[in-house]
Design an enzyme around this catalytic site. Structure first.
Site, PDB file in Angstrom:
ATOM      1  N   GLU A  68      27.539  -2.876  -6.483  1.00 15.13           N
ATOM      2  CA  GLU A  68      26.360  -2.100  -6.913  1.00 15.13           C
ATOM      3  C   GLU A  68      25.307  -2.143  -5.822  1.00 15.13           C
ATOM      4  O   GLU A  68      25.104  -3.170  -5.164  1.00 15.13           O
ATOM      5  CB  GLU A  68      25.803  -2.680  -8.214  1.00 15.13           C
ATOM      6  CG  GLU A  68      24.644  -1.888  -8.802  1.00 15.13           C
ATOM      7  CD  GLU A  68      24.280  -2.374 -10.201  1.00 15.13           C
ATOM      8  OE1 GLU A  68      25.198  -2.509 -11.033  1.00 15.13           O
ATOM      9  OE2 GLU A  68      23.080  -2.624 -10.441  1.00 15.13           O
ATOM     10  N   GLU A  71      15.255  -0.250  -7.603  1.00 14.73           N
ATOM     11  CA  GLU A  71      14.564  -0.420  -8.884  1.00 14.73           C
ATOM     12  C   GLU A  71      13.063  -0.365  -8.620  1.00 14.73           C
ATOM     13  O   GLU A  71      12.525  -1.198  -7.885  1.00 14.73           O
ATOM     14  CB  GLU A  71      14.943  -1.742  -9.550  1.00 14.73           C
ATOM     15  CG  GLU A  71      16.401  -1.794  -9.983  1.00 14.73           C
ATOM     16  CD  GLU A  71      16.781  -3.137 -10.581  1.00 14.73           C
ATOM     17  OE1 GLU A  71      17.316  -3.155 -11.699  1.00 14.73           O
ATOM     18  OE2 GLU A  71      16.544  -4.177  -9.918  1.00 14.73           O
ATOM     19  N   ASP A 122      21.267  -1.095  -5.501  1.00 18.62           N
ATOM     20  CA  ASP A 122      20.159  -0.783  -6.405  1.00 18.62           C
ATOM     21  C   ASP A 122      18.856  -0.457  -5.704  1.00 18.62           C
ATOM     22  O   ASP A 122      18.408  -1.189  -4.814  1.00 18.62           O
ATOM     23  CB  ASP A 122      19.851  -1.989  -7.314  1.00 18.62           C
ATOM     24  CG  ASP A 122      20.954  -2.330  -8.271  1.00 18.62           C
ATOM     25  OD1 ASP A 122      21.717  -1.428  -8.635  1.00 18.62           O
ATOM     26  OD2 ASP A 122      21.055  -3.511  -8.648  1.00 18.62           O
TER      27      ASP A 122
END
Length: 295
Positions: free
Chosen positions: A111, A115, A113
């Site tokens: 993953e 955010e 990311d």
């Protein structure tokens, strides 16, 4: 028909077939620009995602009933993905707007990311990046953005190739994670990843470690997306696509930061980074190996 004329038309025919093959191969690799309707699906709370601007942009909604999310219909092996995002204005404490790539596998998840952590009015917006490789995450870094990301759209990009992963904000690199598999350090090379985005409540950790809670009197909260761009090898697709060194994102210009990018990256690291797991001795008394190898 003479043999000379036949050879001439035969060579032209071969040339045309070659061009068509190259065109089809190119489309298999990067294809047309992505659109929300054709390339994405709603994964969570379709009543909280609205198409606006004649379908050229979308609005994500968070209220006390629900957040929402969407994902690409396909997964990809290596390439570049980007979106223009306008974040929640005003008091957005406790909210998280996320844009990420995910293998959607539990035990060995990969993953990448972005955010965006909400803030109290007047405070800088913080973007947290994280990287999971072969099921191991906890590689958080946080950067305070040097502009107001709620005032207008800005471009957020993830480049992923065999050499490194780079997170960009408006073409400024804010995070680099190098492929050090040769040193035994995990790097996502085995699994395709989809493209995801969510808007959700996370006031147990998002703003000042959970000290700032969501003010629901300010709800509903809105974030906006447009200019979806996915350039990579779709899976399923041509078997040799992901390992093809001629893919533009594997080229020499994308194997390391150039001089201008390196200067911008140093500027971000010197002036805007507020947390780096590599330097968190309370969490990691022993420095993680990728930090020693150079990330």
């Amino acid at each position: 028909m003479s043999m000379a004329i036949f050879n001439t038309f035969g060579n032209v025919g071969v040339f045309i077939l070659l061009l068509l093959w190259l065109l089809v191969s190119a489309l298999c690799v990067w294809g047309r620009p992505a659109t929300f309707v054709q390339d994405f699906r709603i994964t969570w709370s379709d009543s909280h995602i609205r198409q606006i601007d004649e379908g050229n942009a979308i609005q994500l909604i968070l209220d006390q009933n629900s957040g929402c999310g969407f994902a690409s219909k396909s997964k990809y092996m290596f390439g570049r993905v980007s979106m223009k995002i306008k974040l929640i204005p005003g008091d957005s404490a406790g909210t998280v707007t996320a844009f990420y790539m995910n293998s959607d596998t539990d035990t060995v998840r990969d993953e990448l990311d972005f955010e965006f952590l909400g803030n109290r009015s007047g405070q800088p917006y913080t973007v947290q990046t994280n990287i999971y490789a072969h099921g191991k995450g906890d590689r958080e870094q946080r950067v305070n953005l040097w502009f107001d990301p709620a005032a207008d759209f800005h471009t957020y990009t993830i480049l992923w190739n065999h050499h490194h992963i780079v997170f960009y904000v408006d073409e400024v690199p804010i995070r680099v994670y190098k492929n050090n598999e040769g040193k035994g350090i995990p790097y996502p090379t085995m699994q395709p990843m989809g493209v995801y985005s969510t808007l959700w409540e996370a006031d147990d950790w998002a703003t000042r470690g959970g000290l700032e809670k969501i003010d629901w009197s300010k709800a509903p909260f809105y974030s906006y997306y447009k200019n979806f761009d996915i350039e990579g090898c779709p899976v399923p697709g041509p078997a040799n696509c992901a390992s093809n060194p001629s893919n533009w994102w594997e080229g020499a210009d994308y194997q390391a930061l150039n001089a201008i990018q390196a200067r911008r990256y140093r500027w971000v690291r010197l002036n805007h980074i507020i947390y780096d797991y590599c330097k968190d001795k309370s969490r990691y008394p022993v420095t993680p190996p990728e930090c020693l190898a150079g990330i």
